[in-house]
Design an enzyme around this catalytic site. Sequence first.
Site, PDB file in Angstrom:
ATOM      1  N   SER B 322       0.849  -1.263  -0.021  1.00  0.00           N
ATOM      2  CA  SER B 322      -0.089  -0.056   0.091  1.00  0.00           C
ATOM      3  C   SER B 322       0.938   1.318  -0.004  1.00  0.00           C
ATOM      4  CB  SER B 322      -0.776  -0.097   1.108  1.00  0.00           C
ATOM      5  OG  SER B 322      -1.726  -1.190   0.889  1.00  0.00           O
ATOM      6  N   CYS B 378      -7.462   2.702   1.661  1.00  0.00           N
ATOM      7  CA  CYS B 378      -8.730   1.984   0.821  1.00  0.00           C
ATOM      8  C   CYS B 378      -8.268   1.378  -0.414  1.00  0.00           C
ATOM      9  CB  CYS B 378      -9.904   2.923   0.851  1.00  0.00           C
ATOM     10  SG  CYS B 378     -11.262   2.426  -0.126  1.00  0.00           S
TER      11      CYS B 378
END
Lengths: 363, 614
Positions: B322, B378
């Site tokens: 991420s 997200c």
Amino acid sequence: MRLNQRLFVSFDWLWFLCLLLLSGAGLAAIWSTTQGTSISFYLGRQVIYLCLSLLVFLVLLYFDYHVYSDYVNFAYIAGLAVLSLVLVIGHTVHSNKSWLKLGLVAIQPSELIKVLVIVALAKYYAETDRDTLELRELVTGGLITLVPMVLVMLQGDLGTAITFLPIYAGLTFLGGLKRKHVVVLLITTVLVLPAGWMMLKGYQKERITNVLNPSNDPQGYGYQPKQSKIAIGSGGFLGKGFKQGTQGQLGFLPARHTDFVFAVWSEERGFIGSITLLGLFLLVSLRLLRACREAKDKIGSLLTMGVFSLYLFHVLINVGMDLGLLPIAGIPLPFVSAGGSSLLSFYAAMSLGMNVNMRRFVN
Amino acid sequence: MVKLQLESNRQPIQRRLYWLYPAVILIFVLLGVRLWWLQILQGAEYARLAEQNRIRSIQVVAPRGPILDRNGLPLVDNRPSMNILLDRELMSDPASTRAFVTARLAISAEDFEAQLRRARRAGPYHPIVIKEDVGIEDVSVVESHKREHPELQLGPAPRRLYRYGNLGAHVLGYVGEVSEDDLSNNVFPGIQSGDMVGRTGVERVYNQCLTGQNGAKEVLVNSVGRELGVVAERDAAIGGDLRLTLDYDLQSQAEILLAGNVGAIVAMDPRNGEILAMASAPSFNPNSFSPRISATEWSAITNDPDHPLQNRASQNTYPPGSIFKLVMSEAGLDEGLVDESTHVVCRGSEVFYNNVFHCWQERGHGYVNLEGAITQSCNIFFYTLGQRIGIDRIAQHAKALGLGSRTGIDLPAENNGLVPSPEWKQAVRGEKWYAGETISVAIGQGPIRVTPLQLARVVSAIATDGKLVTPHLLLHAERGTYPPWPVQQSPIKPESASRIRAGMWGSVNNGGTGHSAGLPGLDICGKTGTVQVVGTERKKELKSEAVENHAWFAGFASRDNPEIAVIVFLEHGGAGGAAAAPMAKEMFRTYFNKKSNPELYTQMAGRMSGGDAR
């Protein structure tokens, strides 16, 4: 037998001077390498030996050389007896049992016996009145040489033993060889050489192969010839000066006052000095040849030839070894190397030559 | 009558003598020519050999320069030691030397022979080292047998001392005898076989600065090798100081945090690229290599499945997970695909190209904009963004931020990493790019690979409105000049950087995934990453450590005044927020604590009272 004025005039002063100069060079080299070291007594001893040798030289010169040939048989046999005695009670130095201790001094009878062999062989060959030697004479002459030579060999001193050979070769050459005997001798040599090679000890073989290939194993048996060449070469034209030779002074040269004394001289005196020394040796050789040619009788020629052969052989082997041209053999340089027996025997031998020369016109 | 007979007998003698004259003269001429050859023509060469005989040159090895941390604290310097040397020129009988060293100096016959073989290339006057760093027993054995074995000598040899053992091992490197490869490639100018050089780390990179000038002692020796006096002497000069950008306390903190883990921590000043700490675990002790590593230690290190010699900060690559969302954000903003109103509704999963892709939050994040997507990490937001940007433009922006190429740090063997693209896949794997792969790459999964150091650079660019610095360890080298470290301007726009920073601030300070990195009173910005090594289903089946996720944290502080960027990477360490973020917090804490209370740090205090500022 009186020493008349003619004898005195016939004395070759230049020849004698050459011998003194050679001895002087020897003293200088011994002084340079041994003073201030643990072997500093060498110089004093050598001076005493020199005085003794000169005395013997003059005494031997006083009597006609025929006196010696007359009595040589007894002397020769006595010499063989002493050599045998050495084998029994001899003193060992560097694995050579060739020394005889007489009180304070030790002498090497093997050096002195060479002079007796010269006289004995010359006397024997002079007795024939033919132009060439018979086979019987060759063999007997060979035995006269070989018996003391074998005794010396048994002492373990191969270098000294070999020096008997030039005496036989020189006298036999002058005595005259038949063509067929030359052929026989050549064949014998060719057959004996390989056998002799096999009889040599390991280190002796190494010494010979190292002359052929000096860079092989420089720390082993090739060490000495290498260091000797470095000493001589680094002397250059003028030399490093008295006591300035690093190879000799710092101990890189082995046996620097005896076998390698020529290298010490060449390092410190340079090309000028070494060529001068060589010139002196040459002059003495030519004087001996002249004495041989001008001798008044056959025994005189033969005696001089024997001295010439012994002397030249020593010079060539020793200088050739120092120059890295010949194998290492413990053969001293005549008149120069330290050592009393060698000095005495060469002065005695040389007195024979000069004796013959002095009396060439006297009947 | 008698006289006549005599004459006739004498004639052949005269004849035989006749040609002896020229023979004798010829022999003496030959001897004279030989003398001329030796003394005149070869005289100079033999004079040189005579000098070589009597003068022995003894090399005095110069100590290497010390390596200091940014505050001048010595991390590496030297300690005295003795080597046993073999002078092959003085070795008269190799068999007796071998017997002696095996019996008295505990050197095996095989080692001895091997060393002799190795040294064949070097000149025979060059003494070879047969035993290093010997104790007092060996010294006295050699000393007391000087006469019998003049070929064995003692040589002082300063040894490298890594004062803090493993600390900074990958950065510092170690020293050793120069390798055959380095010699033949001429990596180190002026270095000869047998010399010591830096083998890795800054020891290698700054070898020239650190290497001293060896001295020499010329001594007069006699034939048995006894030294009679010194002819000439040139002192050895120590190598130059090397001051690194590392901070001892920060480095030490990083090493403590990593103990027992497999991973790397990098702390860097984002304004100029100075590396404050760079740790990799597992580590090794460079003192083991000084003077020479034992065979058992070497095989233990090289056979370790975790490869302790690898610098995980710059030599190993991993999927960024991420953390890559920061690059995606920059691409989206600067391509104009994301503005103030751009948002996505996350329902926990979404279908792209007929495949279902999940968010890590199964129940979904609901309505998220860019900042929220960074804060909450997200996936759905970035899947959507990735689909809009496309793989070509993703690769272009990733490369513009320094991914896929070396950062240019002053350490050997840095890894390029990999930024995948359809061209790359066609060229390397011979396969077509699938659109679904773009969705994976958008959250830093798939074939993309980065080094922790590359991410430190990316984070720094975000922290500084786009400055792409060159990470480096050199603060000051006493010897040699080194060009300034280049700083590039990345295409990132200040407004974009500001929005990404807001998202990262939220991650740490506003209930985001990186909240464990937060410290009260400090505006720390960060981003977590958790790299799935295998699929969730398969992970349950395997239940082994090697399938555990990789944990990342990348951040900087403070938001408005960035002075430190920290990357934490833990191989199979679990979730980034749970495992990596707390470690980053400790790094930030140490940095700011030291900044405000330098006197608390014992190392600093001790050094100052010692008064040795070098």
